[in-house]
Design a protein around this motif. Sequence first.
Motif, PDB file in Angstrom:
ATOM      1  N   SER A 145       0.826  -1.206   0.000  1.00 38.23           N
ATOM      2  CA  SER A 145       0.000   0.000   0.000  1.00 38.23           C
ATOM      3  C   SER A 145       0.866   1.264   0.000  1.00 38.23           C
ATOM      4  O   SER A 145       1.627   1.505   0.937  1.00 38.23           O
ATOM      5  N   PRO A 146       0.741   2.097  -1.030  1.00 36.17           N
ATOM      6  CA  PRO A 146       1.512   3.354  -1.035  1.00 36.17           C
ATOM      7  C   PRO A 146       1.183   4.221   0.174  1.00 36.17           C
ATOM      8  O   PRO A 146       2.057   4.928   0.681  1.00 36.17           O
ATOM      9  N   LEU A 147      -0.056   4.164   0.641  1.00 33.91           N
ATOM     10  CA  LEU A 147      -0.421   4.984   1.802  1.00 33.91           C
ATOM     11  C   LEU A 147       0.278   4.496   3.059  1.00 33.91           C
ATOM     12  O   LEU A 147       0.732   5.292   3.887  1.00 33.91           O
ATOM     13  N   VAL A 148       0.350   3.171   3.232  1.00 37.41           N
ATOM     14  CA  VAL A 148       1.056   2.618   4.393  1.00 37.41           C
ATOM     15  C   VAL A 148       2.546   2.966   4.291  1.00 37.41           C
ATOM     16  O   VAL A 148       3.173   3.415   5.258  1.00 37.41           O
ATOM     17  N   THR A 177       4.157   5.318   2.611  1.00 36.48           N
ATOM     18  CA  THR A 177       4.532   6.724   2.788  1.00 36.48           C
ATOM     19  C   THR A 177       4.387   7.130   4.248  1.00 36.48           C
ATOM     20  O   THR A 177       5.170   7.926   4.752  1.00 36.48           O
ATOM     21  N   ALA A 178       3.374   6.589   4.943  1.00 37.60           N
ATOM     22  CA  ALA A 178       3.223   6.899   6.369  1.00 37.60           C
ATOM     23  C   ALA A 178       4.457   6.429   7.134  1.00 37.60           C
ATOM     24  O   ALA A 178       4.977   7.145   7.999  1.00 37.60           O
ATOM     25  N   ALA A 229       7.440   6.037   5.910  1.00 40.54           N
ATOM     26  CA  ALA A 229       8.529   6.962   5.543  1.00 40.54           C
ATOM     27  C   ALA A 229       8.467   8.211   6.409  1.00 40.54           C
ATOM     28  O   ALA A 229       9.486   8.774   6.800  1.00 40.54           O
ATOM     29  N   GLY A 230       7.252   8.647   6.725  1.00 40.10           N
ATOM     30  CA  GLY A 230       7.058   9.847   7.525  1.00 40.10           C
ATOM     31  C   GLY A 230       7.090   9.574   9.023  1.00 40.10           C
ATOM     32  O   GLY A 230       6.776  10.451   9.817  1.00 40.10           O
ATOM     33  N   ASN A 268       0.423   5.423  11.444  1.00 34.54           N
ATOM     34  CA  ASN A 268      -0.925   5.616  10.925  1.00 34.54           C
ATOM     35  C   ASN A 268      -1.618   4.266  10.772  1.00 34.54           C
ATOM     36  O   ASN A 268      -1.772   3.732   9.675  1.00 34.54           O
ATOM     37  N   TRP A 269      -2.087   3.719  11.874  1.00 35.94           N
ATOM     38  CA  TRP A 269      -2.675   2.386  11.859  1.00 35.94           C
ATOM     39  C   TRP A 269      -4.002   2.357  11.108  1.00 35.94           C
ATOM     40  O   TRP A 269      -4.442   1.299  10.664  1.00 35.94           O
ATOM     41  N   GLY A 270      -4.625   3.520  10.915  1.00 31.03           N
ATOM     42  CA  GLY A 270      -5.854   3.563  10.113  1.00 31.03           C
ATOM     43  C   GLY A 270      -5.611   3.039   8.711  1.00 31.03           C
ATOM     44  O   GLY A 270      -6.459   2.400   8.097  1.00 31.03           O
ATOM     45  N   ARG A 271      -4.411   3.313   8.193  1.00 35.30           N
ATOM     46  CA  ARG A 271      -4.088   2.837   6.843  1.00 35.30           C
ATOM     47  C   ARG A 271      -3.861   1.328   6.822  1.00 35.30           C
ATOM     48  O   ARG A 271      -4.023   0.693   5.784  1.00 35.30           O
ATOM     49  N   MET A 302      -7.293   0.049   6.488  1.00 37.25           N
ATOM     50  CA  MET A 302      -7.679   0.225   5.094  1.00 37.25           C
ATOM     51  C   MET A 302      -7.119  -0.904   4.246  1.00 37.25           C
ATOM     52  O   MET A 302      -7.820  -1.514   3.441  1.00 37.25           O
ATOM     53  N   LEU A 361       8.280   4.008   1.328  1.00 36.08           N
ATOM     54  CA  LEU A 361       8.210   4.667   0.018  1.00 36.08           C
ATOM     55  C   LEU A 361       8.592   6.126   0.217  1.00 36.08           C
ATOM     56  O   LEU A 361       7.860   6.891   0.851  1.00 36.08           O
ATOM     57  N   ILE A 393      -9.662   8.517  10.413  1.00 36.62           N
ATOM     58  CA  ILE A 393     -10.259   7.271  10.855  1.00 36.62           C
ATOM     59  C   ILE A 393      -9.651   6.824  12.172  1.00 36.62           C
ATOM     60  O   ILE A 393      -8.534   7.211  12.518  1.00 36.62           O
ATOM     61  N   ASP A 421      -5.100   2.093  -3.485  1.00 35.77           N
ATOM     62  CA  ASP A 421      -5.692   1.897  -2.175  1.00 35.77           C
ATOM     63  C   ASP A 421      -7.203   2.121  -2.218  1.00 35.77           C
ATOM     64  O   ASP A 421      -7.708   2.881  -3.027  1.00 35.77           O
ATOM     65  N   ALA A 460       3.340  11.358   3.659  1.00 36.16           N
ATOM     66  CA  ALA A 460       4.336  10.998   4.664  1.00 36.16           C
ATOM     67  C   ALA A 460       4.304  11.986   5.827  1.00 36.16           C
ATOM     68  O   ALA A 460       4.998  11.812   6.813  1.00 36.16           O
TER      69      ALA A 460
END
Lengths: 410, 410
Positions: free
Chosen positions: A311-314, A316-317, A319-320, A324-327, A330, A397, B124, B231, B406
């Motif tokens: 997941s790109p969202l997971v 990137t989170a 990486a940051g 972000n467990w919400g992702r 998801m 990512l 979320i 996603d 991120a």
Amino acid sequence: MNLKTSPLAPVKFPDMHALDGVQMWTAETGAKYKNRPDLWLVKLTQNSRVAAVFTKSNAPGAPVEWSKECLAQGVSGGILVNAGNANVFTGQIGQDDVRDMATFAAEKIGCKAQDIYIASTGVIGEPLILAPIEDGVKGIQLSDENCSWLDAARAISTTDTYAKGASSSCDIDDTTVNICGIAKGSGMIAPDMATMLSFIFTDANISRNVLQTLLSELSDTSFNAITVDSDTSTSDTVMLVATAKASHIEIDDINDPLLDNFKQALGAVMLDLAHQVVKDGEGANKFVEVQVAGAETEQAAKNIAMSIANSPLVKTAIAGEDANWGRIVMAVGKSGEKAERDRLSIYFGQHLVAKNGCRAPDYDEDTLSIYMKNSTLKVAVNVAVGSADFTVWTCDLTHGYIDINADYRS
Amino acid sequence: MNLKTSPLAPVKFPDMHALDGVQMWTAETGAKYKNRPDLWLVKLTQNSRVAAVFTKSNAPGAPVEWSKECLAQGVSGGILVNAGNANVFTGQIGQDDVRDMATFAAEKIGCKAQDIYIASTGVIGEPLILAPIEDGVKGIQLSDENCSWLDAARAISTTDTYAKGASSSCDIDDTTVNICGIAKGSGMIAPDMATMLSFIFTDANISRNVLQTLLSELSDTSFNAITVDSDTSTSDTVMLVATAKASHIEIDDINDPLLDNFKQALGAVMLDLAHQVVKDGEGANKFVEVQVAGAETEQAAKNIAMSIANSPLVKTAIAGEDANWGRIVMAVGKSGEKAERDRLSIYFGQHLVAKNGCRAPDYDEDTLSIYMKNSTLKVAVNVAVGSADFTVWTCDLTHGYIDINADYRS
């Protein structure tokens, strides 16, 4: 593009010794890279056995098709690998070029062209320039000392930021056997592909069928359990060669208890190499283990784990450095696999962040923030519908990924 | 984080007029956003029919579960949407909160709580703060003028960089009917999810079953044919409401030829809104149409197209204005669908780059480089095994995506 060594690289290339029954040499063709070996020739002792697994791509490169045929025929003359051009999507010319490469290698080491496995990595869609490869192979002096494993690992790399090797040894029936492996990873640079190659050798005396079963099984939980960006190369190849030089009796039954130690040692080498590939993912700053438990089946657990890991969202989170467990929720949801939302639990490292379908009561953002600064992270999810589990590994990512992959090809 | 308007945004929000049978108001709760509406209340005229499609996530938000039940019951009292908190993964509290939101709305417009569809978008895993929503709904004066579609589009947005609306009209049996739709897109910011919401209204007199069939069918080639990052949100919801205020005879047969114009007009509105969602993808600089033809089945064509459109390698190459067709081959190969590698052809715009399994003879890098500078691009692939085709839309993968996603949640 000059790539900095990945911050996740091992401190040094491991000490690895020569393996009985394997002779190998490198050459510099100068075709794409300057001042580094880019050609690796291996001569296998008679009676060697070869197992291999290949990319599942429906548009594989010509070398993959050639080597699949070698595998089907059970040959074991040698291996020739070139780096810099993957010889993929090159039509009939590409097929002819593979045959020519095999012919050069066969003439050099004294076998038939059909006995030579070929692997190529690098740019795709451009025909090989054959002359430098021919010159490279012809220039090899068989009387020269064997190249080192480090040289071999360097010769097969493209944009890898470090050479990848791993070794182990174990006893089979009181005989010590050795395992030595090298890999090149997913360091991609336009227009290279994320070709993963790995070559593992052992002097153990193991039948071809058993060797293939071991490689296929152990690949599922190592090389097939890693992902950098979800993309699948047209050239991925993992080969396992047994030279049978060790003095123990041949193992030809996959259930032979004498195989237990070996299986464990081989699994460790493969997992080590697979992790090294992820740790050299483009732009990777963090190495992430994703554990899924409580799934209906192992395949379901793997699908959920890969849904999270891809997941790109997971990514990137991570990486940051954001927990972000919400992702994660998801990604579990989008996997299509059964999960009990209202009994789902999620750990980051040892920290429970969510349980029973909502944020954990003692969730503490500050604690999580400190944990997320680690360069190695673990995400564990229990989806509460069964008892199957699976673990995969990935990286974050980052801007580095974009820098490397958006770069114009020229 | 202050987001710049997407370079792919339309010049302006379209002129859209009130729709007979739809009353609507917005409110500012101040719960998360300041100085902008974040609550949208819709009162539907009696005899309205509602169709809806929802996220396929197995971990959907409480509002999605509530609205699915509304849909199953065939109710059509009204709609309440809040932006800023998606009320997802919030356990029993979340379910209670949805019921309370519906109760506030029902008391305001005079119907039962069970008649109110709810949609929520935003963070979320955190419980809703209900008081500002209650105050917001209670503060609405039904005697006030209807809000504009632009206000409504703004009220449902989270980190969208522009408001999204589209409208059309057509004749059904010589009566002019209107279609007005708004959407919020995939502008995500930590910890928001990529919730896509869209609400489309028409005064046409169409039965509930026909409406649902139309929405489901047309979603497949519009909202379900777009991807920003692969996603899937826990909250995606598309609703289609017919107020039946138009004077034509009720259409209750999906094959009624009187429906043809309407289907075309509705499809255009949905595709327009879907494209606007992609064009507001995080960090998007380029809008990309991916056409796959020559596939075995439509589903296979869609799978291949999505494999291309979701590939990070393809998307970063496009961001870098690199006509890296080798990555298209890779993505076709990894899709798992049947493709004839040696007869594959690839076009970038009108430029043939590959055919018959290798680079096109008149391939010209300079021409391609110029083409890739366009902000709207088309990639067309023929996989040469059948006659089915499918088209999807996506955007490039840029540093902007990483910047947005991120970012630490706090």
